[in-house]
Scaffold this motif. Structure first.
Motif, PDB file in Angstrom:
ATOM      1  N   SER A   1       2.271   1.968  -3.297  1.00 53.43           N
ATOM      2  CA  SER A   1       1.381   2.722  -4.435  1.00 53.43           C
ATOM      3  C   SER A   1       1.502   4.118  -4.395  1.00 53.43           C
ATOM      4  O   SER A   1       1.338   5.005  -5.250  1.00 53.43           O
ATOM      5  CB  SER A   1       0.061   2.132  -4.353  1.00 53.43           C
ATOM      6  OG  SER A   1      -0.630   2.393  -3.248  1.00 53.43           O
TER       7      SER A   1
ATOM      8  N   ARG B   1      -3.695  -7.281  -3.389  1.00 54.66           N
ATOM      9  CA  ARG B   1      -3.532  -5.810  -3.174  1.00 54.66           C
ATOM     10  C   ARG B   1      -2.515  -4.953  -4.185  1.00 54.66           C
ATOM     11  O   ARG B   1      -3.064  -4.003  -4.437  1.00 54.66           O
ATOM     12  CB  ARG B   1      -2.976  -5.669  -1.863  1.00 54.66           C
ATOM     13  CG  ARG B   1      -3.364  -4.187  -1.185  1.00 54.66           C
ATOM     14  CD  ARG B   1      -4.978  -4.038  -0.838  1.00 54.66           C
ATOM     15  NE  ARG B   1      -4.844  -2.740  -0.442  1.00 54.66           N
ATOM     16  CZ  ARG B   1      -5.815  -1.864  -0.951  1.00 54.66           C
ATOM     17  NH1 ARG B   1      -6.426  -1.924  -2.120  1.00 54.66           N
ATOM     18  NH2 ARG B   1      -5.871  -0.690  -0.453  1.00 54.66           N
ATOM     19  N   ALA B   2      -1.493  -5.651  -4.493  1.00 50.63           N
ATOM     20  CA  ALA B   2      -0.722  -4.891  -5.516  1.00 50.63           C
ATOM     21  C   ALA B   2      -1.546  -4.745  -6.741  1.00 50.63           C
ATOM     22  O   ALA B   2      -1.313  -3.955  -7.535  1.00 50.63           O
ATOM     23  CB  ALA B   2       0.530  -5.652  -5.823  1.00 50.63           C
TER      24      ALA B   2
ATOM     25  N   ARG C   1       4.982   5.766  -5.388  1.00 51.52           N
ATOM     26  CA  ARG C   1       4.935   5.815  -6.841  1.00 51.52           C
ATOM     27  C   ARG C   1       4.521   7.085  -7.330  1.00 51.52           C
ATOM     28  O   ARG C   1       4.677   7.424  -8.595  1.00 51.52           O
ATOM     29  CB  ARG C   1       4.501   4.495  -7.352  1.00 51.52           C
ATOM     30  CG  ARG C   1       5.505   3.242  -7.323  1.00 51.52           C
ATOM     31  CD  ARG C   1       4.864   2.343  -7.997  1.00 51.52           C
ATOM     32  NE  ARG C   1       5.403   2.330  -9.293  1.00 51.52           N
ATOM     33  CZ  ARG C   1       5.801   1.596 -10.423  1.00 51.52           C
ATOM     34  NH1 ARG C   1       5.695   0.378  -9.916  1.00 51.52           N
ATOM     35  NH2 ARG C   1       6.048   1.959 -11.450  1.00 51.52           N
ATOM     36  N   GLN C   2       3.457   7.583  -6.723  1.00 52.88           N
ATOM     37  CA  GLN C   2       2.886   8.988  -7.243  1.00 52.88           C
ATOM     38  C   GLN C   2       3.943  10.061  -7.238  1.00 52.88           C
ATOM     39  O   GLN C   2       4.071  11.008  -7.861  1.00 52.88           O
ATOM     40  CB  GLN C   2       1.940   9.367  -6.262  1.00 52.88           C
ATOM     41  CG  GLN C   2       0.616   8.429  -6.453  1.00 52.88           C
ATOM     42  CD  GLN C   2      -0.512   8.717  -5.316  1.00 52.88           C
ATOM     43  OE1 GLN C   2      -0.490   9.695  -4.550  1.00 52.88           O
ATOM     44  NE2 GLN C   2      -1.373   7.536  -5.226  1.00 52.88           N
TER      45      GLN C   2
ATOM     46  N   LEU D   1      -4.058  -2.236  -6.637  1.00 52.26           N
ATOM     47  CA  LEU D   1      -3.531  -0.879  -6.514  1.00 52.26           C
ATOM     48  C   LEU D   1      -2.751  -0.485  -7.898  1.00 52.26           C
ATOM     49  O   LEU D   1      -2.282   0.631  -7.970  1.00 52.26           O
ATOM     50  CB  LEU D   1      -2.775  -0.582  -5.362  1.00 52.26           C
ATOM     51  CG  LEU D   1      -3.305  -0.624  -4.066  1.00 52.26           C
ATOM     52  CD1 LEU D   1      -2.373  -0.774  -3.095  1.00 52.26           C
ATOM     53  CD2 LEU D   1      -4.244   0.411  -3.896  1.00 52.26           C
ATOM     54  N   GLY D   2      -2.752  -1.398  -8.870  1.00 46.95           N
ATOM     55  CA  GLY D   2      -1.807  -1.128 -10.030  1.00 46.95           C
ATOM     56  C   GLY D   2      -0.511  -1.020  -9.857  1.00 46.95           C
ATOM     57  O   GLY D   2       0.287  -0.430 -10.846  1.00 46.95           O
ATOM     58  N   VAL D   3       0.148  -1.671  -8.874  1.00 47.39           N
ATOM     59  CA  VAL D   3       1.575  -1.792  -8.619  1.00 47.39           C
ATOM     60  C   VAL D   3       2.085  -3.301  -8.865  1.00 47.39           C
ATOM     61  O   VAL D   3       3.200  -3.517  -8.468  1.00 47.39           O
ATOM     62  CB  VAL D   3       2.098  -1.239  -7.349  1.00 47.39           C
ATOM     63  CG1 VAL D   3       1.714   0.370  -7.462  1.00 47.39           C
ATOM     64  CG2 VAL D   3       1.482  -1.930  -6.354  1.00 47.39           C
TER      65      VAL D   3
ATOM     66  N   GLU E   1       0.708  -1.148  -0.032  1.00 48.13           N
ATOM     67  CA  GLU E   1      -0.056   0.043   0.081  1.00 48.13           C
ATOM     68  C   GLU E   1       1.134   1.363   0.147  1.00 48.13           C
ATOM     69  O   GLU E   1       0.492   2.241  -0.542  1.00 48.13           O
ATOM     70  CB  GLU E   1      -0.929   0.052   1.145  1.00 48.13           C
ATOM     71  CG  GLU E   1      -2.139  -1.063   0.952  1.00 48.13           C
ATOM     72  CD  GLU E   1      -3.104  -1.125   2.421  1.00 48.13           C
ATOM     73  OE1 GLU E   1      -3.165  -0.232   2.728  1.00 48.13           O
ATOM     74  OE2 GLU E   1      -3.519  -2.152   2.461  1.00 48.13           O
TER      75      GLU E   1
END
Length: 190
Positions: free
Chosen positions: A46, A79-80, A49-50, A83-85, A43
């Protein structure tokens, strides 16, 4: 023994193996047990990474052979993906060349809630890797002023501390020096 953990160059074979060229690496070392809160690291990733889009999470340690551990890994992978990671989360399994894996890292992170001591924190500091750890269990005593502590179970605070280390070279360098200075207090002799 701690003397095998030291600063050094990143192993080019491992960089290639994990596709880390041009990436920033958050490292965690340990069994993927529930108390280690690997899902929280995902979490936080993610969120990091922003601000630092080229960052990846390298999870080194046992992730198979135990139903509870396999369930934790499955939850972290799910979860990854949510969250797109997923492409930035790598489970290595146990490794023979642990010191070389520490040297791949730009920062060591742990969100663990229950630790007897926290040997990986010392191994990271000995390897000149700055540490971000949850303010729980033995972490504050082990890390001292040589790392950043975040609130337990708070992915936003964990991400904030990781971003600080990954974007502030002066802070990073200071934490590395404090860590290297702190390691001898944990030698067998001490």
């Amino acid at each position: 023994p701690l003397d095998q953990f030291s600063p050094g160059p990143k192993d080019t074979w491992l960089l290639h193996r994990y596709g880390l060229h041009g990436k920033r690496t958050i490292l965690f070392v340990g069994r993927m047990a529930g108390n280690k809160r690997v899902e929280l690291l995902v979490e936080a990733l993610s969120l990091v990474r922003q601000q630092v889009p080229q960052v990846v999470l390298l999870l080194v340690g046992d992730h198979q052979g135990n139903p509870a551990i396999e369930e934790n890994v499955a939850c972290a992978r799910a979860r990854a993906a949510e969250l797109g990671v997923a492409d930035a989360v790598m489970f290595t399994g146990p490794v023979n060349d642990l010191p070389a894996h520490y040297r791949l890292a730009d920062v060591y992170a742990t969100a663990s809630l229950h630790e007897g001591f926290g040997v990986p924190l010392i191994e990271a500091m000995a390897s000149a890797v700055p540490v971000v750890a949850s303010r729980a269990t033995a972490h504050p005593e082990v890390v001292g002023e040589a790392g950043l502590l975040c609130e337990p179970d708070n992915p936003a605070d964990l991400a904030d501390k990781l971003i600080q280390v990954l974007t502030d070279d002066a802070l990073c360098g200071e934490l590395v020096q404090r860590g290297l200075a702190r390691v001898p207090t944990f030698s067998v002799e001490s």
